[in-house]
Design an enzyme around this catalytic site. Structure first.
Site, PDB file in Angstrom:
ATOM      1  N   ASP A  90      -1.633  -0.415   6.076  1.00 39.78           N
ATOM      2  CA  ASP A  90      -1.912   0.226   7.326  1.00 39.78           C
ATOM      3  C   ASP A  90      -3.434   0.329   7.557  1.00 39.78           C
ATOM      4  OD1 ASP A  90      -2.187   2.269   5.087  1.00 39.78           O
ATOM      5  OD2 ASP A  90      -2.420   3.998   6.499  1.00 39.78           O
ATOM      6  N   ASP A 148       0.277   5.238   0.747  1.00 41.32           N
ATOM      7  CA  ASP A 148      -0.361   6.027   1.783  1.00 41.32           C
ATOM      8  C   ASP A 148      -0.207   5.380   3.258  1.00 41.32           C
ATOM      9  OD1 ASP A 148      -0.603   7.827  -0.065  1.00 41.32           O
ATOM     10  OD2 ASP A 148      -2.885   7.746  -0.146  1.00 41.32           O
ATOM     11  N   ASP A 197       0.912  -1.195  -0.070  1.00 37.34           N
ATOM     12  CA  ASP A 197       0.097  -0.031  -0.115  1.00 37.34           C
ATOM     13  C   ASP A 197       0.954   1.229   0.098  1.00 37.34           C
ATOM     14  OD1 ASP A 197      -2.222   1.709   0.598  1.00 37.34           O
ATOM     15  OD2 ASP A 197      -1.652   1.856   2.542  1.00 37.34           O
ATOM     16  N   ASN A 222      -3.826   9.496  -7.327  1.00 32.10           N
ATOM     17  CA  ASN A 222      -2.379  10.022  -7.678  1.00 32.10           C
ATOM     18  C   ASN A 222      -1.108   9.308  -7.521  1.00 32.10           C
ATOM     19  OD1 ASN A 222      -3.633  12.798  -8.022  1.00 32.10           O
ATOM     20  ND2 ASN A 222      -4.499  12.516  -6.192  1.00 32.10           N
ATOM     21  N   GLY A 246      -7.031   4.835   3.653  1.00 33.46           N
ATOM     22  CA  GLY A 246      -7.181   4.026   2.880  1.00 33.46           C
ATOM     23  C   GLY A 246      -8.660   3.834   2.097  1.00 33.46           C
ATOM     24  N   SER A 306      -5.199   5.320  -4.533  1.00 28.70           N
ATOM     25  CA  SER A 306      -5.341   6.815  -4.681  1.00 28.70           C
ATOM     26  C   SER A 306      -5.100   6.797  -6.340  1.00 28.70           C
ATOM     27  CB  SER A 306      -4.010   7.316  -4.338  1.00 28.70           C
ATOM     28  OG  SER A 306      -3.800   8.678  -4.762  1.00 28.70           O
TER      29      SER A 306
END
Ligand code: B16
Ligand code: MG
Length: 215
Positions: free
Chosen positions: A167, A10, A8, A115, A45, A113
């Protein structure tokens, strides 16, 4: 035998959660909606649209207004990303990526995301990953398994031979639903459903994780 690891983005490799928070806070302030860091924790998330829905609660907005707010928040967020550098990688991230590559294990990013590619470029890790699954890759967001299954497909690894490092509670749920091994980063209250729970990636060696996955 583990052949691929899906990270993951972020909250695992970098702390964009803080930048998402700042962008959402600005939007909420402009709209006169109460919001704070505690409320932001629930957005970890969670997709952009679902995040906005949680923020507006039962306030009524038209679809047009919702679209405009999503775009506005993203403009603020993308602006904040311009200041991001490899210094924003979380401790232990680079060491683990390099160790996995050395061990011949394939690496993917599995991020909700849209981004994600920009973030990966800014962090300078584009040449350290073999595949990217992002907010454009699948329709069903985490906790659906789709994003991680898509990432494993890109890597050419079976779910049972893939590890997800996450996370967010929704991300752990997605990994388990995909039939993958899950490594949770953060407090047990949040990621306790994972096979292995670590406070962060700092000082983490691949051998330590592997031995805990009993394979
Ligand atoms: P965007 P991850 C998630 O990324 C973030 O944790 C979450 O806060 C954000 O709303 C979501 O991406 C969508 O991001 O607005 O850039 O498309 O944890 O899955 O890497
Ligand atoms: Mg995350």
């Amino acid at each position: 035998n583990i052949q691929g690891v899906i990270f993951d983005l972020d909250g695992v490799l970098t702390d964009t959660a803080e930048l998402h928070y700042q962008a959402w806070q600005k939007l909420a302030d402009e709209e006169g909606i109460p919001f704070n860091r505690v409320a932001n924790e629930a957005l970890r998330g969670v997709s952009r649209r679902a995040s906005l829905m949680l923020i507006i609660g039962n306030r009524r907005y038209s679809e047009e207004q919702i679209q405009e707010m999503m775009e506005r928040k993203n403009r603020y967020y993308v602006e904040l990303l311009k200041n991001m550098t490899c210094d924003d990688l979380l401790p232990g991230a680079i060491a683990l990526l390099d160790e996995l590559r050395q061990a011949g294990i394939k690496i993917a990013i599995g991020s909700a995301s849209k981004n994600a590619r920009t973030v990966i470029e800014r962090l300078g890790i584009a040449d350290k990953v073999d595949a990217i699954a992002d907010g454009y890759s699948v329709k069903q967001p985490k906790p659906a398994p789709d994003l991680f299954l898509y990432a494993a497909k890109l890597l050419g690894t079976e779910p049972a031979q893939s590890v997800v490092v996450e996370d967010a509670a929704a991300g752990i749920e997605a990994a388990l639903a995909a039939g993958m091994w899950a490594v949770g980063i953060g407090p047990v209250e949040r990621v306790g459903a994972a096979h292995v729970v670590l406070p962060s990636l700092a000082g983490v060696k691949w051998a330590d994780i592997r031995s805990q996955l009993h394979n």
